[in-house]
Write a protein that holds these residues in place. Structure first.
Motif, mmCIF file in Angstrom:
data_model
loop_
_atom_site.group_PDB
_atom_site.id
_atom_site.type_symbol
_atom_site.label_atom_id
_atom_site.label_comp_id
_atom_site.label_asym_id
_atom_site.label_seq_id
_atom_site.Cartn_x
_atom_site.Cartn_y
_atom_site.Cartn_z
ATOM 1 N N PRO A 25 0.619 -109.834 13.699
ATOM 2 C CA PRO A 25 0.839 -109.855 12.246
ATOM 3 C C PRO A 25 0.589 -111.214 11.590
ATOM 4 O O PRO A 25 0.033 -111.276 10.485
ATOM 5 C CB PRO A 25 2.301 -109.433 12.102
ATOM 6 C CG PRO A 25 2.553 -108.578 13.297
ATOM 7 C CD PRO A 25 1.747 -109.207 14.403
ATOM 8 N N GLY A 26 0.946 -112.293 12.247
ATOM 9 C CA GLY A 26 0.690 -113.619 11.677
ATOM 10 C C GLY A 26 -0.792 -113.913 11.569
ATOM 11 O O GLY A 26 -1.264 -114.477 10.566
ATOM 12 N N ARG A 68 -2.356 -111.880 8.689
ATOM 13 C CA ARG A 68 -2.066 -112.518 7.396
ATOM 14 C C ARG A 68 -2.976 -113.739 7.202
ATOM 15 O O ARG A 68 -3.524 -113.949 6.122
ATOM 16 C CB ARG A 68 -0.600 -112.924 7.319
ATOM 17 C CG ARG A 68 -0.264 -113.597 5.997
ATOM 18 C CD ARG A 68 1.194 -113.832 5.854
ATOM 19 N NE ARG A 68 1.807 -112.544 5.528
ATOM 20 C CZ ARG A 68 3.106 -112.344 5.461
ATOM 21 N NH1 ARG A 68 3.948 -113.327 5.713
ATOM 22 N NH2 ARG A 68 3.588 -111.168 5.145
ATOM 23 N N HIS A 69 -3.139 -114.545 8.266
ATOM 24 C CA HIS A 69 -4.007 -115.718 8.186
ATOM 25 C C HIS A 69 -5.452 -115.301 7.858
ATOM 26 O O HIS A 69 -6.117 -115.932 7.022
ATOM 27 C CB HIS A 69 -3.961 -116.509 9.495
ATOM 28 C CG HIS A 69 -4.905 -117.660 9.525
ATOM 29 N ND1 HIS A 69 -4.661 -118.841 8.850
ATOM 30 C CD2 HIS A 69 -6.113 -117.796 10.121
ATOM 31 C CE1 HIS A 69 -5.686 -119.657 9.033
ATOM 32 N NE2 HIS A 69 -6.566 -119.053 9.802
ATOM 33 N N ARG A 109 -6.473 -112.563 6.293
ATOM 34 C CA ARG A 109 -6.498 -112.108 4.899
ATOM 35 C C ARG A 109 -6.621 -113.295 3.954
ATOM 36 O O ARG A 109 -7.433 -113.283 3.031
ATOM 37 C CB ARG A 109 -5.215 -111.347 4.559
ATOM 38 C CG ARG A 109 -5.322 -109.895 4.733
ATOM 39 C CD ARG A 109 -4.123 -109.223 4.071
ATOM 40 N NE ARG A 109 -3.529 -108.356 5.048
ATOM 41 C CZ ARG A 109 -2.262 -108.350 5.429
ATOM 42 N NH1 ARG A 109 -1.384 -109.153 4.871
ATOM 43 N NH2 ARG A 109 -1.848 -107.524 6.341
ATOM 44 N N GLU A 110 -5.790 -114.315 4.191
ATOM 45 C CA GLU A 110 -5.802 -115.508 3.340
ATOM 46 C C GLU A 110 -7.138 -116.234 3.444
ATOM 47 O O GLU A 110 -7.672 -116.710 2.438
ATOM 48 C CB GLU A 110 -4.640 -116.434 3.713
ATOM 49 C CG GLU A 110 -3.290 -115.848 3.350
ATOM 50 C CD GLU A 110 -2.108 -116.578 3.980
ATOM 51 O OE1 GLU A 110 -2.317 -117.562 4.725
ATOM 52 O OE2 GLU A 110 -0.966 -116.149 3.725
ATOM 53 N N GLU A 165 -5.971 -102.132 5.299
ATOM 54 C CA GLU A 165 -6.347 -103.547 5.370
ATOM 55 C C GLU A 165 -7.530 -103.825 4.432
ATOM 56 O O GLU A 165 -7.559 -104.830 3.733
ATOM 57 C CB GLU A 165 -6.708 -103.889 6.813
ATOM 58 C CG GLU A 165 -6.402 -105.245 7.307
ATOM 59 C CD GLU A 165 -5.082 -105.867 6.918
ATOM 60 O OE1 GLU A 165 -5.136 -106.910 6.251
ATOM 61 O OE2 GLU A 165 -4.010 -105.359 7.277
#
Length: 177
Positions: free
Chosen positions: A6-7, A10-11, A13-14, A36
């Motif tokens: 999950p981390g 998120r990274h 995506r950013e 997603e």
């Protein structure tokens, strides 16, 4: 982004958003993880059997998608009758204890849904919750709950693929395809 923790998801995506927003880059993502795709994309192209069947912005697709209005009532029979008298389709839906109805508006004028797919024969999408509430309470039917369930990119994808498959079934194969 399949297989990432999950981390890391998120990274990524950013990172994709930063490449777009700060550097003006276009990133092409090919994925079947549509939740997603919905989070990181501005634009979606849906390809079926080598043909583009849908090409639109995420906001445009989501605005065309069919939302659902779920109404929980004690007296489903009366609620269905009241709503039918005003052109709404109200069909029983699976839900917790008590009666749950899925309420759809009358059909769209153009008869289409997302990406040109045929709109539901029952209606064009979620009914206006305030209007449904007013109609029911005017007849002493008091809903316990009104829930608007918005269409997702997955819902839109499934509708577009079904429409494309139906259209292809009605066509003669062309030479050279």
């Amino acid at each position: 982004m399949n297989g990432l923790d999950p981390g890391a998801v998120r990274h990524m995506r950013e990172l994709l958003k930063r490449l777009r927003d700060e550097h003006g880059k276009t990133v092409v993502v090919s994925s079947h993880i549509l939740a997603e795709v919905e989070l990181v994309s501005d634009w979606v192209t849906i390809v079926r059997n080598g043909r583009v069947i849908c090409d639109a912005s995420i906001p445009e697709l989501l605005s065309q998608g069919t939302s659902r209005l779920v109404v929980r009532v004690h007296d489903a029979v009366t609620a269905q009758s009241v709503l039918a008298d005003h052109g709404y389709a109200a069909v029983p839906a699976d839900g917790p204890a008590g009666a749950e109805l899925q309420v759809e508006s009358p059909p769209r004028a153009d008869g289409t849904g997302p990406c040109g797919s045929a709109a539901s024969s029952a209606g064009s999408g979620a009914a206006d919750g305030a209007e449904v509430l007013r109609l029911l309470t005017d007849r002493a039917v008091y809903p316990r709950e009104l829930i608007v369930e918005s269409a997702s990119l997955e819902d839109i994808y499934v509708a577009a693929v079904r429409a494309a498959d139906a259209a292809m079934a009605g066509q003669e194969p062309r030479h050279g395809d």
